[in-house]
Design a protein around this motif. Structure first.
Motif, PDB file in Angstrom:
ATOM      1  N   ARG A  82     -27.745  31.947  36.966  1.00 20.46           N
ATOM      2  CA  ARG A  82     -27.752  30.909  35.938  1.00 20.46           C
ATOM      3  C   ARG A  82     -26.477  30.070  35.993  1.00 20.46           C
ATOM      4  NH1 ARG A  82     -30.259  34.721  32.272  1.00 20.46           N
ATOM      5  NH2 ARG A  82     -28.205  35.190  31.367  1.00 20.46           N
ATOM      6  N   SER A  83     -25.331  30.742  36.182  1.00 15.30           N
ATOM      7  CA  SER A  83     -24.067  30.018  36.291  1.00 15.30           C
ATOM      8  C   SER A  83     -24.101  29.061  37.475  1.00 15.30           C
ATOM      9  CB  SER A  83     -22.903  31.000  36.451  1.00 15.30           C
ATOM     10  OG  SER A  83     -22.714  31.776  35.288  1.00 15.30           O
ATOM     11  N   ALA A  87     -23.943  24.947  36.993  1.00  9.87           N
ATOM     12  CA  ALA A  87     -22.797  24.206  37.519  1.00  9.87           C
ATOM     13  C   ALA A  87     -23.160  23.339  38.723  1.00  9.87           C
ATOM     14  CB  ALA A  87     -21.693  25.182  37.905  1.00  9.87           C
ATOM     15  N   GLY A  88     -24.379  23.516  39.242  1.00 12.55           N
ATOM     16  CA  GLY A  88     -24.776  22.751  40.415  1.00 12.55           C
ATOM     17  C   GLY A  88     -24.038  23.159  41.678  1.00 12.55           C
ATOM     18  N   TRP A  89     -23.668  24.431  41.781  1.00 15.44           N
ATOM     19  CA  TRP A  89     -22.920  24.889  42.945  1.00 15.44           C
ATOM     20  C   TRP A  89     -23.766  24.835  44.207  1.00 15.44           C
ATOM     21  CZ3 TRP A  89     -20.919  29.804  40.070  1.00 15.44           C
ATOM     22  CH2 TRP A  89     -19.844  29.443  39.246  1.00 15.44           C
ATOM     23  N   ARG A  90     -23.111  24.494  45.291  1.00 18.66           N
ATOM     24  CA  ARG A  90     -23.712  24.556  46.621  1.00 18.66           C
ATOM     25  C   ARG A  90     -22.996  25.648  47.418  1.00 18.66           C
ATOM     26  NH1 ARG A  90     -22.155  20.908  49.446  1.00 18.66           N
ATOM     27  NH2 ARG A  90     -20.607  19.914  48.074  1.00 18.66           N
ATOM     28  N   PHE A  91     -23.700  26.221  48.372  1.00 13.34           N
ATOM     29  CA  PHE A  91     -23.170  27.337  49.148  1.00 13.34           C
ATOM     30  C   PHE A  91     -23.232  26.998  50.636  1.00 13.34           C
ATOM     31  CE2 PHE A  91     -24.731  28.897  45.177  1.00 13.34           C
ATOM     32  CZ  PHE A  91     -23.828  29.864  44.781  1.00 13.34           C
ATOM     33  N   GLU A 137     -18.602  29.831  51.287  1.00 17.45           N
ATOM     34  CA  GLU A 137     -17.966  28.863  50.397  1.00 17.45           C
ATOM     35  C   GLU A 137     -18.872  28.531  49.219  1.00 17.45           C
ATOM     36  OE1 GLU A 137     -16.618  28.577  54.500  1.00 17.45           O
ATOM     37  OE2 GLU A 137     -18.537  27.840  53.726  1.00 17.45           O
ATOM     38  N   VAL A 138     -18.260  28.346  48.062  1.00 18.21           N
ATOM     39  CA  VAL A 138     -18.960  27.870  46.867  1.00 18.21           C
ATOM     40  C   VAL A 138     -18.357  26.510  46.508  1.00 18.21           C
ATOM     41  CG1 VAL A 138     -19.611  28.355  44.481  1.00 18.21           C
ATOM     42  CG2 VAL A 138     -19.230  30.257  46.078  1.00 18.21           C
ATOM     43  N   TRP A 139     -19.213  25.490  46.416  1.00 18.28           N
ATOM     44  CA  TRP A 139     -18.761  24.119  46.204  1.00 18.28           C
ATOM     45  C   TRP A 139     -19.254  23.580  44.871  1.00 18.28           C
ATOM     46  CZ3 TRP A 139     -15.539  22.384  49.980  1.00 18.28           C
ATOM     47  CH2 TRP A 139     -15.620  23.018  51.228  1.00 18.28           C
ATOM     48  N   GLU A 140     -18.370  22.889  44.186  1.00 21.77           N
ATOM     49  CA  GLU A 140     -18.736  22.116  42.999  1.00 21.77           C
ATOM     50  C   GLU A 140     -18.381  20.665  43.326  1.00 21.77           C
ATOM     51  OE1 GLU A 140     -18.033  23.868  39.047  1.00 21.77           O
ATOM     52  OE2 GLU A 140     -16.965  21.990  38.601  1.00 21.77           O
ATOM     53  N   GLY A 141     -19.387  19.897  43.677  1.00 21.02           N
ATOM     54  CA  GLY A 141     -19.114  18.589  44.256  1.00 21.02           C
ATOM     55  C   GLY A 141     -18.444  18.789  45.599  1.00 21.02           C
ATOM     56  N   ASP A 142     -17.281  18.158  45.792  1.00 21.31           N
ATOM     57  CA  ASP A 142     -16.533  18.344  47.032  1.00 21.31           C
ATOM     58  C   ASP A 142     -15.411  19.367  46.889  1.00 21.31           C
ATOM     59  OD1 ASP A 142     -18.044  16.433  48.388  1.00 21.31           O
ATOM     60  OD2 ASP A 142     -16.760  14.787  47.691  1.00 21.31           O
ATOM     61  N   ALA A 143     -15.342  20.039  45.742  1.00 17.99           N
ATOM     62  CA  ALA A 143     -14.264  20.996  45.489  1.00 17.99           C
ATOM     63  C   ALA A 143     -14.701  22.412  45.852  1.00 17.99           C
ATOM     64  CB  ALA A 143     -13.849  20.942  44.027  1.00 17.99           C
ATOM     65  N   LEU A 144     -13.838  23.100  46.582  1.00 19.13           N
ATOM     66  CA  LEU A 144     -14.071  24.504  46.907  1.00 19.13           C
ATOM     67  C   LEU A 144     -13.642  25.343  45.701  1.00 19.13           C
ATOM     68  CD1 LEU A 144     -14.831  26.609  49.106  1.00 19.13           C
ATOM     69  CD2 LEU A 144     -12.422  26.563  49.814  1.00 19.13           C
ATOM     70  N   VAL A 145     -14.621  25.956  45.014  1.00 14.70           N
ATOM     71  CA  VAL A 145     -14.316  26.649  43.758  1.00 14.70           C
ATOM     72  C   VAL A 145     -14.416  28.166  43.870  1.00 14.70           C
ATOM     73  CG1 VAL A 145     -14.998  24.670  42.361  1.00 14.70           C
ATOM     74  CG2 VAL A 145     -16.706  26.425  42.929  1.00 14.70           C
ATOM     75  N   ARG A 165     -12.144  29.781  41.495  1.00 11.44           N
ATOM     76  CA  ARG A 165     -11.467  28.772  40.686  1.00 11.44           C
ATOM     77  C   ARG A 165     -12.344  28.330  39.530  1.00 11.44           C
ATOM     78  NH1 ARG A 165      -9.757  25.909  46.293  1.00 11.44           N
ATOM     79  NH2 ARG A 165      -7.907  27.183  46.721  1.00 11.44           N
ATOM     80  N   ARG A 166     -13.535  28.907  39.447  1.00 15.07           N
ATOM     81  CA  ARG A 166     -14.442  28.742  38.326  1.00 15.07           C
ATOM     82  C   ARG A 166     -14.996  30.118  37.992  1.00 15.07           C
ATOM     83  NH1 ARG A 166     -12.459  24.482  39.153  1.00 15.07           N
ATOM     84  NH2 ARG A 166     -13.427  22.402  39.200  1.00 15.07           N
ATOM     85  N   THR A 167     -15.236  30.369  36.717  1.00 13.57           N
ATOM     86  CA  THR A 167     -15.797  31.649  36.299  1.00 13.57           C
ATOM     87  C   THR A 167     -17.090  31.939  37.051  1.00 13.57           C
ATOM     88  OG1 THR A 167     -14.840  31.377  34.098  1.00 13.57           O
ATOM     89  CG2 THR A 167     -16.631  32.982  34.328  1.00 13.57           C
ATOM     90  N   ASP A 168     -17.197  33.152  37.585  1.00 13.90           N
ATOM     91  CA  ASP A 168     -18.380  33.661  38.283  1.00 13.90           C
ATOM     92  C   ASP A 168     -18.544  33.117  39.702  1.00 13.90           C
ATOM     93  OD1 ASP A 168     -19.140  35.303  36.204  1.00 13.90           O
ATOM     94  OD2 ASP A 168     -20.612  33.898  35.385  1.00 13.90           O
ATOM     95  N   ALA A 169     -17.643  32.254  40.183  1.00  8.71           N
ATOM     96  CA  ALA A 169     -17.845  31.682  41.524  1.00  8.71           C
ATOM     97  C   ALA A 169     -17.729  32.734  42.616  1.00  8.71           C
ATOM     98  CB  ALA A 169     -16.851  30.546  41.765  1.00  8.71           C
TER      99      ALA A 169
END
Length: 232
Positions: A82-83, A87-91, A137-145, A165-169
């Motif tokens: 769900r997180s 957050a729209g994370w990409r992997f 890698e876990v990405w939020e936009g272009d940021a490695l989180v 760098r983000r909760t649950d990443a």
């Protein structure tokens, strides 16, 4: 494979003496010294051994019990998926190996010091160039989180470290790794030393002899780590 600094003061401590004056080394410590050259690392992982802090000297460990993520039974907690969706994370796999290692080496409030020195960075980046070390890698936009990295030999993946760098990443990175290892034909995901944090993530502790049997089986297998769908 943990986000806490390792091995910690207790593990880095010099050997204490027993009542008869003989040195007593910390449990799981099998060697001191040597170098982090890639061939030595491959031989060590193939024997169930991994390096820890080089402060003040390089140490090599094979703990009993051993922490693993059971690839047959592990399930992703619903809050993690769900997180990731919210957050729209990409992997990705191996898109920024060096960036993930640097993220794992960053000092944080929970981890003011790190065991990932420049020697570790150079050696594992060389393993990566040889196709023997990989990153998630876990990405939020272009940021490695968030992310993690580890060593892959046959059907064995040895998780080394992770960061967020983000909760649950970092938890989402583990979930993605498990799914990609299953899809790629891996049979063993090593998490090294049992900790409370790994226990909360769903790792289990097994006796070292059982681990070595699983390791020998995994090393004889052929497996491939590739990109795929996000964790479900």
């Amino acid at each position: 494979m943990d986000e806490s600094d390792r091995p910690g003061a207790a593990h880095r401590a010099a050997a204490s003496n027993t009542d008869d004056g003989e040195p007593e080394w910390p449990s799981g410590l099998v060697a001191v010294g040597g170098t982090l050259d890639p061939d030595t690392l491959v031989a060590a992982y193939s024997a169930g051994i991994f390096p820890w802090s080089s402060d003040p000297v390089l140490t090599w460990w094979s703990p009993d019990p051993r922490a693993i993520f059971d690839l047959e039974t592990w399930r992703c907690h619903r809050t993690i998926s769900r997180s990731a969706r919210r957050a729209g994370w990409r992997f990705s796999v191996d898109r920024d190996f060096a960036g993930v290692m640097r993220g794992c080496a960053e000092a944080t409030a929970e981890r003011p010091a790190t065991w990932i020195t420049d020697d570790f960075l150079r050696s594992y980046e060389e393993l990566h160039r040889r196709g023997l070390a990989h990153s998630i890698e876990v990405w939020e936009g272009d940021a490695l989180v968030g992310g993690l990295y580890g060593v892959a030999l046959g059907g064995f993946f040895g998780g080394e470290s992770m960061f967020h760098r983000r909760t649950d990443a970092s938890k989402a990175a583990v979930a993605y790794l498990v799914e990609r290892l299953r899809a790629g034909g891996f049979s063993l995901l090593d998490a090294q030393v049992p900790t409370a944090h790994l226990d909360r993530l769903g790792a289990v502790a097994i006796p070292r002899p059982d681990y070595m049997i699983r390791l020998r089986t995994a090393l004889a297998q052929t497996a491939l780590l590739t990109d795929g769908d996000p964790p479900r």
